[in-house]
Motif scaffolding. Sequence first.
Motif, mmCIF file in Angstrom:
data_model
loop_
_atom_site.group_PDB
_atom_site.id
_atom_site.type_symbol
_atom_site.label_atom_id
_atom_site.label_comp_id
_atom_site.label_asym_id
_atom_site.label_seq_id
_atom_site.Cartn_x
_atom_site.Cartn_y
_atom_site.Cartn_z
ATOM 1 N N ALA A 6 0.821 -1.218 0.000
ATOM 2 C CA ALA A 6 0.000 0.000 0.000
ATOM 3 C C ALA A 6 0.849 1.259 0.000
ATOM 4 O O ALA A 6 0.389 2.329 -0.446
ATOM 5 C CB ALA A 6 -0.941 -0.005 1.196
ATOM 6 N N ASP A 7 2.079 1.166 0.490
ATOM 7 C CA ASP A 7 2.950 2.340 0.584
ATOM 8 C C ASP A 7 3.852 2.523 -0.635
ATOM 9 O O ASP A 7 4.608 3.498 -0.705
ATOM 10 C CB ASP A 7 3.833 2.236 1.835
ATOM 11 C CG ASP A 7 3.011 2.215 3.118
ATOM 12 O OD1 ASP A 7 1.976 2.892 3.166
ATOM 13 O OD2 ASP A 7 3.416 1.498 4.056
ATOM 14 N N LEU A 8 3.780 1.599 -1.586
ATOM 15 C CA LEU A 8 4.624 1.686 -2.781
ATOM 16 C C LEU A 8 4.023 2.659 -3.781
ATOM 17 O O LEU A 8 2.805 2.869 -3.821
ATOM 18 C CB LEU A 8 4.774 0.306 -3.431
ATOM 19 C CG LEU A 8 5.381 -0.820 -2.580
ATOM 20 C CD1 LEU A 8 5.382 -2.133 -3.367
ATOM 21 C CD2 LEU A 8 6.796 -0.458 -2.130
ATOM 22 N N SER A 9 4.886 3.226 -4.619
ATOM 23 C CA SER A 9 4.397 4.082 -5.703
ATOM 24 C C SER A 9 3.699 3.224 -6.753
ATOM 25 O O SER A 9 3.822 1.988 -6.748
ATOM 26 C CB SER A 9 5.572 4.833 -6.345
ATOM 27 O OG SER A 9 6.410 3.923 -7.053
ATOM 28 N N ALA A 10 2.986 3.861 -7.657
ATOM 29 C CA ALA A 10 2.240 3.124 -8.681
ATOM 30 C C ALA A 10 3.177 2.267 -9.531
ATOM 31 O O ALA A 10 2.859 1.115 -9.851
ATOM 32 C CB ALA A 10 1.465 4.098 -9.563
ATOM 33 N N GLN A 11 4.336 2.834 -9.897
ATOM 34 C CA GLN A 11 5.285 2.074 -10.716
ATOM 35 C C GLN A 11 5.897 0.928 -9.918
ATOM 36 O O GLN A 11 6.086 -0.173 -10.440
ATOM 37 C CB GLN A 11 6.379 3.005 -11.249
ATOM 38 C CG GLN A 11 5.901 3.949 -12.352
ATOM 39 C CD GLN A 11 7.043 4.686 -13.010
ATOM 40 O OE1 GLN A 11 7.998 5.117 -12.343
ATOM 41 N NE2 GLN A 11 6.974 4.850 -14.317
ATOM 42 N N GLU A 12 6.206 1.183 -8.646
ATOM 43 C CA GLU A 12 6.750 0.113 -7.803
ATOM 44 C C GLU A 12 5.720 -0.998 -7.614
ATOM 45 O O GLU A 12 6.071 -2.178 -7.574
ATOM 46 C CB GLU A 12 7.162 0.690 -6.447
ATOM 47 C CG GLU A 12 8.402 1.576 -6.518
ATOM 48 C CD GLU A 12 8.671 2.298 -5.220
ATOM 49 O OE1 GLU A 12 9.813 2.757 -5.016
ATOM 50 O OE2 GLU A 12 7.731 2.421 -4.400
ATOM 51 N N GLN A 13 4.446 -0.616 -7.506
ATOM 52 C CA GLN A 13 3.395 -1.625 -7.370
ATOM 53 C C GLN A 13 3.309 -2.498 -8.608
ATOM 54 O O GLN A 13 3.019 -3.698 -8.515
ATOM 55 C CB GLN A 13 2.053 -0.952 -7.096
ATOM 56 C CG GLN A 13 1.920 -0.395 -5.696
ATOM 57 C CD GLN A 13 0.559 0.224 -5.446
ATOM 58 O OE1 GLN A 13 -0.234 0.412 -6.368
ATOM 59 N NE2 GLN A 13 0.275 0.550 -4.181
ATOM 60 N N ARG A 14 3.568 -1.917 -9.801
ATOM 61 C CA ARG A 14 3.552 -2.718 -11.035
ATOM 62 C C ARG A 14 4.617 -3.799 -10.982
ATOM 63 O O ARG A 14 4.375 -4.953 -11.342
ATOM 64 C CB ARG A 14 3.747 -1.807 -12.245
ATOM 65 C CG ARG A 14 2.536 -0.941 -12.564
ATOM 66 C CD ARG A 14 2.855 0.129 -13.579
ATOM 67 N NE ARG A 14 3.219 -0.433 -14.871
ATOM 68 C CZ ARG A 14 3.553 0.307 -15.924
ATOM 69 N NH1 ARG A 14 3.589 1.636 -15.816
ATOM 70 N NH2 ARG A 14 3.847 -0.253 -17.067
ATOM 71 N N VAL A 15 5.807 -3.412 -10.535
ATOM 72 C CA VAL A 15 6.892 -4.393 -10.430
ATOM 73 C C VAL A 15 6.568 -5.414 -9.344
ATOM 74 O O VAL A 15 6.756 -6.623 -9.527
ATOM 75 C CB VAL A 15 8.231 -3.693 -10.112
ATOM 76 C CG1 VAL A 15 9.362 -4.732 -10.046
ATOM 77 C CG2 VAL A 15 8.551 -2.643 -11.164
ATOM 78 N N ALA A 16 6.069 -4.931 -8.213
ATOM 79 C CA ALA A 16 5.750 -5.822 -7.099
ATOM 80 C C ALA A 16 4.675 -6.826 -7.502
ATOM 81 O O ALA A 16 4.768 -8.019 -7.173
ATOM 82 C CB ALA A 16 5.288 -5.002 -5.898
ATOM 83 N N SER A 17 3.666 -6.374 -8.218
ATOM 84 C CA SER A 17 2.599 -7.275 -8.661
ATOM 85 C C SER A 17 3.137 -8.319 -9.630
ATOM 86 O O SER A 17 2.754 -9.493 -9.576
ATOM 87 C CB SER A 17 1.478 -6.474 -9.336
ATOM 88 O OG SER A 17 0.857 -5.605 -8.416
ATOM 89 N N PHE A 18 4.049 -7.897 -10.506
ATOM 90 C CA PHE A 18 4.654 -8.841 -11.443
ATOM 91 C C PHE A 18 5.431 -9.908 -10.688
ATOM 92 O O PHE A 18 5.363 -11.102 -11.015
ATOM 93 C CB PHE A 18 5.567 -8.106 -12.416
ATOM 94 C CG PHE A 18 6.205 -8.994 -13.446
ATOM 95 C CD1 PHE A 18 5.563 -9.258 -14.652
ATOM 96 C CD2 PHE A 18 7.439 -9.592 -13.214
ATOM 97 C CE1 PHE A 18 6.142 -10.094 -15.599
ATOM 98 C CE2 PHE A 18 8.017 -10.426 -14.148
ATOM 99 C CZ PHE A 18 7.368 -10.680 -15.350
ATOM 100 N N ILE A 19 6.174 -9.495 -9.669
ATOM 101 C CA ILE A 19 6.948 -10.456 -8.872
ATOM 102 C C ILE A 19 6.028 -11.463 -8.201
ATOM 103 O O ILE A 19 6.280 -12.670 -8.202
ATOM 104 C CB ILE A 19 7.808 -9.719 -7.824
ATOM 105 C CG1 ILE A 19 8.924 -8.931 -8.516
ATOM 106 C CG2 ILE A 19 8.403 -10.707 -6.821
ATOM 107 C CD1 ILE A 19 9.702 -8.026 -7.581
ATOM 108 N N LEU A 20 4.936 -10.975 -7.625
ATOM 109 C CA LEU A 20 4.004 -11.878 -6.958
ATOM 110 C C LEU A 20 3.363 -12.841 -7.951
ATOM 111 O O LEU A 20 3.133 -14.013 -7.638
ATOM 112 C CB LEU A 20 2.920 -11.075 -6.230
ATOM 113 C CG LEU A 20 3.401 -10.257 -5.026
ATOM 114 C CD1 LEU A 20 2.248 -9.456 -4.449
ATOM 115 C CD2 LEU A 20 4.009 -11.162 -3.960
ATOM 116 N N ASP A 21 3.074 -12.351 -9.171
ATOM 117 C CA ASP A 21 2.455 -13.205 -10.189
ATOM 118 C C ASP A 21 3.431 -14.209 -10.775
ATOM 119 O O ASP A 21 3.011 -15.235 -11.329
ATOM 120 C CB ASP A 21 1.873 -12.350 -11.322
ATOM 121 C CG ASP A 21 0.652 -11.562 -10.887
ATOM 122 O OD1 ASP A 21 0.040 -11.948 -9.863
ATOM 123 O OD2 ASP A 21 0.320 -10.563 -11.548
#
Length: 280
Positions: A14-29
């Motif tokens: 929740a505290d990540l930036s939008a771009q960081e969330q994109r990378v984080a979501s990719f890692i989780l997927d």
Amino acid sequence: MTPHIGQRISAQYADLSAQEQRVASFILDHFDDLAVYSAADLARLTGVSKSTVSRLFKRLGFENFQSVKRHARQLRSLGMPLVTDANTASGNGERFKRHMAREQDNLQRVLSRIEPATFEIIVEAMDRAQRLLLVGFRNSYPLAMHCRQQLVQIRGDVVLAPQPNQSLAEELAGLAEDDLVVVFGFRRRPKLFDALMDTLTEMPVRVLLIGDATAAGYAVQADWWLECPLDSISAFDSYASAMSLVSLLANGLLHQRLVQGRARIDSVSELYSSLDELSP
């Protein structure tokens, strides 16, 4: 163990930036394949800059992407199903060859580590034991169950624990110096495993421990320790060497008590027929 990268992402998402969330979501997927990507791959596949990827990893507590890859390989060594070799995705023919080579190497390693004299002592202990208790949790449970299925055709008083939806204490109660406990301790063991080994150490019973290298620290609490490598070419562990060892132990016990073993096998076969349990 400190939280792994997936847990760290979930805690900070929740505290990540939008771009960081994109990378984080990719890692989780793509968590299972994390170790085969590069930082440039992650940036390209998620449409962000490499600096964004680097910034994300630092926020997650990693110095750089190499430390992330080391982290992923550590998770794999502890039994988490992660792909750590990009060559895994090679064509089927090459994959089969690499799989065969790894299996053969595992089998060679497990057999080369067993001293023949020690093996004979273990088999004799299995023969003379008043009661054989086979213990396994999680991935070790099918190995213990298969071992029991083999041994019970050769001799009586072979018990599997824990039984489904049952506790372990009842099976441990009353164990004596004439009994033998075979503990399968392959990785990703439950916390109960520590207490089990401590308890067995305080009992007069003899213990045979079978596991991968992560169980070596418990070897001092056992009378005998047999190590089976689980290395595979991809995410999931291979238990082929462990199953081969079970076969070797069962055959060793049969030849140790050949007359009694054959008589019991014949008796079991007759009961199969009279109960009509097995198809032709």
